[in-house]
Design a protein around this motif. Structure first.
Motif, PDB file in Angstrom:
ATOM      1  N   ARG A 105       0.831  -1.207   0.000  1.00  0.00           N
ATOM      2  CA  ARG A 105       0.000   0.000   0.000  1.00  0.00           C
ATOM      3  C   ARG A 105       0.869   1.263   0.000  1.00  0.00           C
ATOM      4  N   LYS A 106       1.869   1.281   0.857  1.00  0.00           N
ATOM      5  CA  LYS A 106       2.752   2.447   0.934  1.00  0.00           C
ATOM      6  C   LYS A 106       3.527   2.646  -0.356  1.00  0.00           C
ATOM      7  N   ASP A 107       3.954   1.541  -0.962  1.00  0.00           N
ATOM      8  CA  ASP A 107       4.671   1.643  -2.233  1.00  0.00           C
ATOM      9  C   ASP A 107       3.772   2.217  -3.321  1.00  0.00           C
ATOM     10  N   CYS A 108       2.510   1.784  -3.343  1.00  0.00           N
ATOM     11  CA  CYS A 108       1.563   2.297  -4.339  1.00  0.00           C
ATOM     12  C   CYS A 108       1.334   3.789  -4.135  1.00  0.00           C
ATOM     13  N   LEU A 109       1.197   4.212  -2.893  1.00  0.00           N
ATOM     14  CA  LEU A 109       0.985   5.627  -2.589  1.00  0.00           C
ATOM     15  C   LEU A 109       2.181   6.467  -3.048  1.00  0.00           C
ATOM     16  N   ARG A 110       3.365   5.885  -2.936  1.00  0.00           N
ATOM     17  CA  ARG A 110       4.588   6.608  -3.293  1.00  0.00           C
ATOM     18  C   ARG A 110       4.848   6.621  -4.796  1.00  0.00           C
ATOM     19  N   THR A 111       4.634   5.483  -5.458  1.00  0.00           N
ATOM     20  CA  THR A 111       5.016   5.355  -6.861  1.00  0.00           C
ATOM     21  C   THR A 111       3.862   5.501  -7.847  1.00  0.00           C
ATOM     22  N   ASN A 112       2.635   5.348  -7.365  1.00  0.00           N
ATOM     23  CA  ASN A 112       1.490   5.394  -8.277  1.00  0.00           C
ATOM     24  C   ASN A 112       0.335   6.141  -7.621  1.00  0.00           C
ATOM     25  N   PRO A 113       0.557   7.398  -7.257  1.00  0.00           N
ATOM     26  CA  PRO A 113      -0.453   8.136  -6.488  1.00  0.00           C
ATOM     27  C   PRO A 113      -1.774   8.326  -7.228  1.00  0.00           C
ATOM     28  N   ASP A 114      -1.755   8.352  -8.571  1.00  0.00           N
ATOM     29  CA  ASP A 114      -3.008   8.538  -9.314  1.00  0.00           C
ATOM     30  C   ASP A 114      -3.908   7.314  -9.219  1.00  0.00           C
ATOM     31  N   GLN A 115      -3.306   6.122  -9.095  1.00  0.00           N
ATOM     32  CA  GLN A 115      -4.087   4.897  -8.993  1.00  0.00           C
ATOM     33  C   GLN A 115      -4.430   4.537  -7.548  1.00  0.00           C
ATOM     34  N   TYR A 116      -3.717   5.114  -6.597  1.00  0.00           N
ATOM     35  CA  TYR A 116      -3.881   4.731  -5.195  1.00  0.00           C
ATOM     36  C   TYR A 116      -5.321   4.857  -4.687  1.00  0.00           C
ATOM     37  N   PRO A 117      -6.012   5.984  -4.925  1.00  0.00           N
ATOM     38  CA  PRO A 117      -7.387   6.094  -4.377  1.00  0.00           C
ATOM     39  C   PRO A 117      -8.310   4.990  -4.874  1.00  0.00           C
ATOM     40  N   HIS A 118      -8.151   4.584  -6.127  1.00  0.00           N
ATOM     41  CA  HIS A 118      -8.990   3.510  -6.665  1.00  0.00           C
ATOM     42  C   HIS A 118      -8.590   2.160  -6.106  1.00  0.00           C
ATOM     43  N   ILE A 119      -7.295   1.858  -6.100  1.00  0.00           N
ATOM     44  CA  ILE A 119      -6.830   0.529  -5.696  1.00  0.00           C
ATOM     45  C   ILE A 119      -7.049   0.285  -4.211  1.00  0.00           C
ATOM     46  N   TRP A 120      -6.721   1.272  -3.380  1.00  0.00           N
ATOM     47  CA  TRP A 120      -6.703   1.039  -1.935  1.00  0.00           C
ATOM     48  C   TRP A 120      -7.843   1.681  -1.168  1.00  0.00           C
ATOM     49  N   GLU A 121      -8.409   2.762  -1.682  1.00  0.00           N
ATOM     50  CA  GLU A 121      -9.454   3.471  -0.942  1.00  0.00           C
ATOM     51  C   GLU A 121     -10.848   3.260  -1.533  1.00  0.00           C
ATOM     52  N   GLY A 122     -10.936   2.467  -2.600  1.00  0.00           N
ATOM     53  CA  GLY A 122     -12.239   2.136  -3.157  1.00  0.00           C
ATOM     54  C   GLY A 122     -12.917   3.259  -3.899  1.00  0.00           C
ATOM     55  N   ASP A 123     -12.153   4.265  -4.337  1.00  0.00           N
ATOM     56  CA  ASP A 123     -12.734   5.342  -5.139  1.00  0.00           C
ATOM     57  C   ASP A 123     -12.948   4.853  -6.569  1.00  0.00           C
ATOM     58  N   TYR A 124     -13.774   5.565  -7.290  1.00  0.00           N
ATOM     59  CA  TYR A 124     -13.944   5.227  -8.699  1.00  0.00           C
ATOM     60  C   TYR A 124     -12.634   5.487  -9.443  1.00  0.00           C
ATOM     61  N   ALA A 125     -12.384   4.676 -10.461  1.00  0.00           N
ATOM     62  CA  ALA A 125     -11.153   4.815 -11.247  1.00  0.00           C
ATOM     63  C   ALA A 125     -11.255   6.065 -12.112  1.00  0.00           C
ATOM     64  N   SER A 126     -10.305   6.967 -11.969  1.00  0.00           N
ATOM     65  CA  SER A 126     -10.280   8.157 -12.809  1.00  0.00           C
ATOM     66  C   SER A 126      -9.331   7.986 -13.985  1.00  0.00           C
ATOM     67  N   VAL A 127      -8.330   7.150 -13.811  1.00  0.00           N
ATOM     68  CA  VAL A 127      -7.374   6.859 -14.885  1.00  0.00           C
ATOM     69  C   VAL A 127      -7.084   5.376 -14.875  1.00  0.00           C
ATOM     70  N   LEU A 128      -7.311   4.723 -16.008  1.00  0.00           N
ATOM     71  CA  LEU A 128      -7.025   3.301 -16.128  1.00  0.00           C
ATOM     72  C   LEU A 128      -5.538   3.118 -16.380  1.00  0.00           C
ATOM     73  N   SER A 129      -4.898   2.236 -15.625  1.00  0.00           N
ATOM     74  CA  SER A 129      -3.482   1.967 -15.816  1.00  0.00           C
ATOM     75  C   SER A 129      -3.244   1.489 -17.240  1.00  0.00           C
ATOM     76  N   GLY A 130      -2.308   2.137 -17.944  1.00  0.00           N
ATOM     77  CA  GLY A 130      -2.023   1.765 -19.315  1.00  0.00           C
ATOM     78  C   GLY A 130      -2.880   2.476 -20.338  1.00  0.00           C
ATOM     79  N   ALA A 131      -3.793   3.365 -19.892  1.00  0.00           N
ATOM     80  CA  ALA A 131      -4.629   4.100 -20.831  1.00  0.00           C
ATOM     81  C   ALA A 131      -3.766   5.056 -21.652  1.00  0.00           C
ATOM     82  N   TYR A 132      -4.232   5.368 -22.858  1.00  0.00           N
ATOM     83  CA  TYR A 132      -3.450   6.208 -23.770  1.00  0.00           C
ATOM     84  C   TYR A 132      -3.087   7.552 -23.147  1.00  0.00           C
ATOM     85  N   TYR A 133      -4.025   8.139 -22.408  1.00  0.00           N
ATOM     86  CA  TYR A 133      -3.809   9.483 -21.876  1.00  0.00           C
ATOM     87  C   TYR A 133      -3.515   9.493 -20.379  1.00  0.00           C
ATOM     88  N   ALA A 134      -3.175   8.337 -19.808  1.00  0.00           N
ATOM     89  CA  ALA A 134      -2.951   8.267 -18.358  1.00  0.00           C
ATOM     90  C   ALA A 134      -1.854   9.233 -17.920  1.00  0.00           C
TER      91      ALA A 134
END
Length: 425
Positions: free
Chosen positions: A196-225
């Motif tokens: 969890r801490k590594d995700c917060l540090r290295t992938n902050p845009d995905q963290y709310p979706h992966i760990w906090e259950g927020d809706y995904a705002s950016v899909l990992s690997g998306a063209y415009y991510a």
């Protein structure tokens, strides 16, 4: 007779009482699956002869099911054949000739789903992937007295059918819904805490979706991510106002049997200011034009993709002529030829550093850009170009805007000053 005692996190306590619908949504490490797995074993032990089914939208093999989790739960609780549980390759037998089965909803038709009519529990895992059709088939099928439908998922989009049913608007009768995250899990593993801490540090845009259950705002690997992440970091997504001295442009993706999308933008100097976004599914052309008028964009020039010069199937009049007759200026952008979709993506990526967005009015469009991604053939390990899903309509209209963009010449000093006066926060 076995007496089963299961420790339950307080966040799930309300799900222990009988309810027609029980649902838990949230991020990774919350214990949602472990809770429902334990509850299913408990109910099977308490209600002899109970028939249950664990469901996913797509289940290619039992490795993708909850079967291994339930086997681990039986071992943890020291329950076996002497207690009425027997594990087979396809199913788990439970006390009193009950059963736990594992099925994919996409394998069912309106006829085959009837095989589940006598089942008392249906647990849908990864429920964010459940289609509207599958949900409509499942709900009336599980109808035995006292039957329950359970849903566990990490939210993806507000428009996903399970979120529409259990999180948006009025809940179904007798529904209990909880949100559970890692912080609600008293047995959260140390190993996951480091992840969890590594995700917060290295992938902050995905963290709310992966760990906090927020809706995904950016899909990992998306063209415009990456472009969206940089735009947020640069504070180019905020609050914008129209410049009354600059032309308004409306960029369309025309939907016949699916969605029509429109981006409203102004080209100011070397920048593109995107102030609004619209999308509607299977609506007549008049509805889209009325939106433009009511929002104050009646003077907008409408930019259409190449199929704008195609005739309407009902009126036999070209779309561009319909829009022109309604009082709008129209330009139809020629087809970009082979690989047109990727050419639009390339134009979008190239221009993204000079694009600003109104955060509120463009929220749905930004969601589409954050999701727009490559369709991938796993068997051949190759990409197949942009995936034509819900996000492609907004992304195509955005790409058209970028293809159509022409850097204007040097602006007069008063116009340039006006451009810089836009309200951006």
């Amino acid at each position: 007779m076995s007496v089963l005692q299961i420790e339950t996190a307080s966040v799930f306590q309300s799900l222990l009482a009988p309810a027609r619908y029980k649902a838990a949504h949230g991020g990774r490490g919350s214990g949602k699956s472990h809770f429902f797995g334990g509850l299913l074993i408990e109910d099977s032990l308490a209600e002899r002869g109970l028939r249950s089914v664990c469901i996913r939208e797509v289940q290619k093999s039992l490795k993708e099911s909850a079967k291994r989790l339930l086997e681990d739960k039986l071992a943890q609780y020291r329950l076996g054949e002497a207690d009425g549980f027997k594990v087979f390759r396809e199913v788990i037998e439970t006390p009193g000739d009950g059963v736990i089965a594992f099925q994919g909803m996409q394998d069912h038709t309106a006829e085959s789903i009837k095989s589940l009519e006598g089942f008392g529990r249906a647990w849908v895992e990864e429920a964010q992937t459940l289609s509207t059709t599958s949900l409509a088939l499942l709900r009336p099928t599980i109808r035995a007295p006292g039957s329950e439908l359970w849903f566990s998922w990490n939210p993806r989009r507000k428009a996903d059918p399970v979120d529409v049913m259990l999180r948006s608007g009025e809940l179904p009768t007798a529904a209990t819904v909880v949100r559970a995250n890692w912080s609600d899990n008293p047995w959260f593993p140390v190993e996951l805490e480091q992840e969890r801490k590594d995700c917060l540090r290295t992938n902050p845009d995905q963290y709310p979706h992966i760990w906090e259950g927020d809706y995904a705002s950016v899909l990992s690997g998306a063209y415009y991510a990456g472009s969206l992440a940089q735009a947020r970091a640069d504070r180019r997504i905020g609050k914008l106002s129209l410049d009354p001295l600059m032309p308004i442009k409306a960029f369309w993706d025309i939907g016949i049997r699916d969605a029509t999308s429109i981006w409203i933008a102004q080209f100011i100097g070397h920048e593109i200011r995107v102030v609004d976004y619209y999308e509607a599914v299977r609506q007549p052309l008049a509805i889209h034009l009325e939106w433009l008028r009511t929002k104050g964009y009646a003077a907008a020039t409408c930019y259409l993709p190449h199929d704008g010069n195609r005739e309407d199937a009902v009126t036999a009049v070209r779309f561009e002529d319909h829009i022109r007759q309604a009082g709008f200026a129209v330009q139809t952008i020629p087809n970009q030829g082979k690989g047109a979709a990727l050419k639009r993506v390339e134009a979008g990526r190239r221009l993204f550093p000079s694009i600003w967005f109104d955060a509120d009015r463009c929220a749905a469009g930004l969601d589409a850009l954050g999701w727009y991604h490559e369709k991938y053939d796993e068997a051949r390990n190759i990409g197949l170009g942009p995936d034509h899903d819900w996000s492609s309509h907004g992304a195509d209209a955005f790409g058209l805007m970028c293809v159509a963009h022409e850097v204007p010449g040097k602006l007069p000093a008063n116009t340039r000053a006006k451009a810089l006066a836009l309200s951006i926060v």
